[in-house]
Design a protein around this motif. Structure first.
Motif, mmCIF file in Angstrom:
data_model
loop_
_atom_site.group_PDB
_atom_site.id
_atom_site.type_symbol
_atom_site.label_atom_id
_atom_site.label_comp_id
_atom_site.label_asym_id
_atom_site.label_seq_id
_atom_site.Cartn_x
_atom_site.Cartn_y
_atom_site.Cartn_z
ATOM 1 N N SER A 68 16.919 -20.838 -33.899
ATOM 2 C CA SER A 68 18.069 -20.354 -33.133
ATOM 3 C C SER A 68 19.159 -21.426 -33.065
ATOM 4 O O SER A 68 20.354 -21.107 -33.134
ATOM 5 C CB SER A 68 17.650 -19.905 -31.733
ATOM 6 O OG SER A 68 17.082 -20.963 -31.021
ATOM 7 N N TRP A 71 20.946 -21.376 -36.484
ATOM 8 C CA TRP A 71 21.893 -20.246 -36.573
ATOM 9 C C TRP A 71 23.131 -20.510 -35.721
ATOM 10 O O TRP A 71 24.251 -20.212 -36.130
ATOM 11 C CB TRP A 71 21.230 -18.943 -36.161
ATOM 12 C CG TRP A 71 20.363 -18.366 -37.223
ATOM 13 C CD1 TRP A 71 19.003 -18.287 -37.202
ATOM 14 C CD2 TRP A 71 20.770 -17.809 -38.476
ATOM 15 N NE1 TRP A 71 18.540 -17.718 -38.369
ATOM 16 C CE2 TRP A 71 19.617 -17.410 -39.159
ATOM 17 C CE3 TRP A 71 22.005 -17.607 -39.080
ATOM 18 C CZ2 TRP A 71 19.647 -16.823 -40.419
ATOM 19 C CZ3 TRP A 71 22.043 -17.019 -40.338
ATOM 20 C CH2 TRP A 71 20.875 -16.638 -40.992
ATOM 21 N N ALA A 72 22.922 -21.067 -34.526
ATOM 22 C CA ALA A 72 24.056 -21.385 -33.650
ATOM 23 C C ALA A 72 24.960 -22.428 -34.307
ATOM 24 O O ALA A 72 26.194 -22.322 -34.236
ATOM 25 C CB ALA A 72 23.548 -21.882 -32.292
ATOM 26 N N GLN A 73 24.368 -23.422 -34.953
ATOM 27 C CA GLN A 73 25.159 -24.439 -35.646
ATOM 28 C C GLN A 73 25.966 -23.824 -36.787
ATOM 29 O O GLN A 73 27.128 -24.154 -36.984
ATOM 30 C CB GLN A 73 24.262 -25.551 -36.183
ATOM 31 C CG GLN A 73 25.006 -26.673 -36.872
ATOM 32 C CD GLN A 73 25.965 -27.384 -35.932
ATOM 33 O OE1 GLN A 73 25.577 -27.824 -34.851
ATOM 34 N NE2 GLN A 73 27.215 -27.494 -36.312
ATOM 35 N N ALA A 74 25.346 -22.929 -37.546
ATOM 36 C CA ALA A 74 26.066 -22.261 -38.635
ATOM 37 C C ALA A 74 27.231 -21.447 -38.087
ATOM 38 O O ALA A 74 28.340 -21.465 -38.656
ATOM 39 C CB ALA A 74 25.113 -21.365 -39.423
ATOM 40 N N ARG A 75 27.015 -20.742 -36.978
ATOM 41 C CA ARG A 75 28.110 -19.968 -36.360
ATOM 42 C C ARG A 75 29.228 -20.892 -35.894
ATOM 43 O O ARG A 75 30.407 -20.578 -36.044
ATOM 44 C CB ARG A 75 27.583 -19.137 -35.190
ATOM 45 C CG ARG A 75 26.873 -17.872 -35.617
ATOM 46 C CD ARG A 75 26.601 -16.935 -34.448
ATOM 47 N NE ARG A 75 25.766 -17.538 -33.406
ATOM 48 C CZ ARG A 75 24.440 -17.526 -33.415
ATOM 49 N NH1 ARG A 75 23.784 -16.950 -34.399
ATOM 50 N NH2 ARG A 75 23.762 -18.096 -32.434
ATOM 51 N N THR A 76 28.864 -22.052 -35.346
ATOM 52 C CA THR A 76 29.862 -23.021 -34.895
ATOM 53 C C THR A 76 30.698 -23.524 -36.073
ATOM 54 O O THR A 76 31.922 -23.625 -35.968
ATOM 55 C CB THR A 76 29.185 -24.211 -34.182
ATOM 56 O OG1 THR A 76 28.458 -23.713 -33.054
ATOM 57 C CG2 THR A 76 30.188 -25.253 -33.737
ATOM 58 N N VAL A 78 31.300 -21.963 -38.895
ATOM 59 C CA VAL A 78 32.172 -20.867 -39.349
ATOM 60 C C VAL A 78 33.337 -20.689 -38.378
ATOM 61 O O VAL A 78 34.481 -20.490 -38.806
ATOM 62 C CB VAL A 78 31.365 -19.558 -39.512
ATOM 63 C CG1 VAL A 78 32.283 -18.379 -39.752
ATOM 64 C CG2 VAL A 78 30.378 -19.700 -40.659
ATOM 65 N N THR A 79 33.081 -20.783 -37.080
ATOM 66 C CA THR A 79 34.138 -20.614 -36.078
ATOM 67 C C THR A 79 35.171 -21.734 -36.160
ATOM 68 O O THR A 79 36.377 -21.478 -36.120
ATOM 69 C CB THR A 79 33.526 -20.581 -34.660
ATOM 70 O OG1 THR A 79 32.596 -19.506 -34.600
ATOM 71 C CG2 THR A 79 34.595 -20.400 -33.598
ATOM 72 N N GLU A 80 34.689 -22.975 -36.288
ATOM 73 C CA GLU A 80 35.599 -24.127 -36.255
ATOM 74 C C GLU A 80 36.242 -24.447 -37.597
ATOM 75 O O GLU A 80 37.376 -24.921 -37.645
ATOM 76 C CB GLU A 80 34.851 -25.358 -35.740
ATOM 77 C CG GLU A 80 34.422 -25.226 -34.295
ATOM 78 C CD GLU A 80 33.622 -26.414 -33.803
ATOM 79 O OE1 GLU A 80 33.388 -27.365 -34.594
ATOM 80 O OE2 GLU A 80 33.213 -26.391 -32.630
ATOM 81 N N VAL A 83 34.454 -20.020 -43.098
ATOM 82 C CA VAL A 83 33.259 -19.848 -43.936
ATOM 83 C C VAL A 83 33.142 -20.972 -44.968
ATOM 84 O O VAL A 83 32.043 -21.439 -45.269
ATOM 85 C CB VAL A 83 33.285 -18.463 -44.625
ATOM 86 C CG1 VAL A 83 32.145 -18.321 -45.612
ATOM 87 C CG2 VAL A 83 33.226 -17.359 -43.589
ATOM 88 N N LEU A 86 30.891 -24.124 -44.560
ATOM 89 C CA LEU A 86 29.464 -24.183 -44.890
ATOM 90 C C LEU A 86 29.221 -24.873 -46.229
ATOM 91 O O LEU A 86 28.115 -25.305 -46.519
ATOM 92 C CB LEU A 86 28.865 -22.772 -44.904
ATOM 93 C CG LEU A 86 28.800 -22.066 -43.550
ATOM 94 C CD1 LEU A 86 28.411 -20.620 -43.725
ATOM 95 C CD2 LEU A 86 27.833 -22.785 -42.618
#
Length: 109
Positions: A68, A71-76, A78-80, A83, A86
Motif C-alpha cells: 500500500s 502504491w501511495a508513492q507511485a500515486r504521489t 504521478v500527482t507531483e 506519469v 515514473l
C-alpha cells in the motif's frame, strides 16, 4: 479443372521439419546485437515504474515498505511529476542495459 483438384507437392528439398518449412536463418552479428539491445531496453522500460518506486524505498531507511505504501508513492509521483515521473532517470538505465543485453544476446544466440 485438373490443376485445382490435384494435390500440391513441395518442389524444394525435403527437410526434417516437413514440407513447406524452411530451416531458420542465423542472424548476422549486427542483427543479433540490435535484437538483444531492443529486447533489453523494452523489458527495462516496462518495469521502470516499479523500479523507480522500489529504489525510493531502498534508499530511504526511514520509509517502511508495504504494497500500500508503494502504491501511495507511485500515486504521489504521478500527482507531483506526472506519469513521465515514473520513468525519471530511465535514460541512464538504458545506457547501461542496452549494451549489456545486446552483447549477452549476441554471445549466446
Amino acid at each position: 479443372s485438373p490443376s485445382s483438384s490435384s494435390s500440391s507437392t513441395s518442389s524444394g528439398p525435403s527437410t526434417s521439419r516437413g514440407a513447406g518449412h524452411a530451416e531458420p536463418q542465423k542472424l548476422k552479428a549486427l542483427e543479433s546485437l540490435a535484437c538483444g539491445g531492443i529486447a533489453g531496453a523494452l523489458a527495462k522500460t516496462v518495469i521502470a515504474p516499479g523500479d523507480r518506486v522500489k529504489i525510493l524505498f531502498q534508499t530511504d531507511p526511514t520509509r517502511p515498505f508495504s504494497m500500500s505504501a508503494a502504491w501511495a508513492q507511485a500515486r504521489t509521483i504521478v500527482t507531483e511529476e506526472g506519469v513521465r515521473g515514473l520513468w525519471r532517470g530511465h535514460g541512464a538505465t538504458l545506457l547501461r542495459v542496452a549494451p549489456y543485453s545486446a552483447t549477452s544476446f549476441a554471445t549466446f544466440e
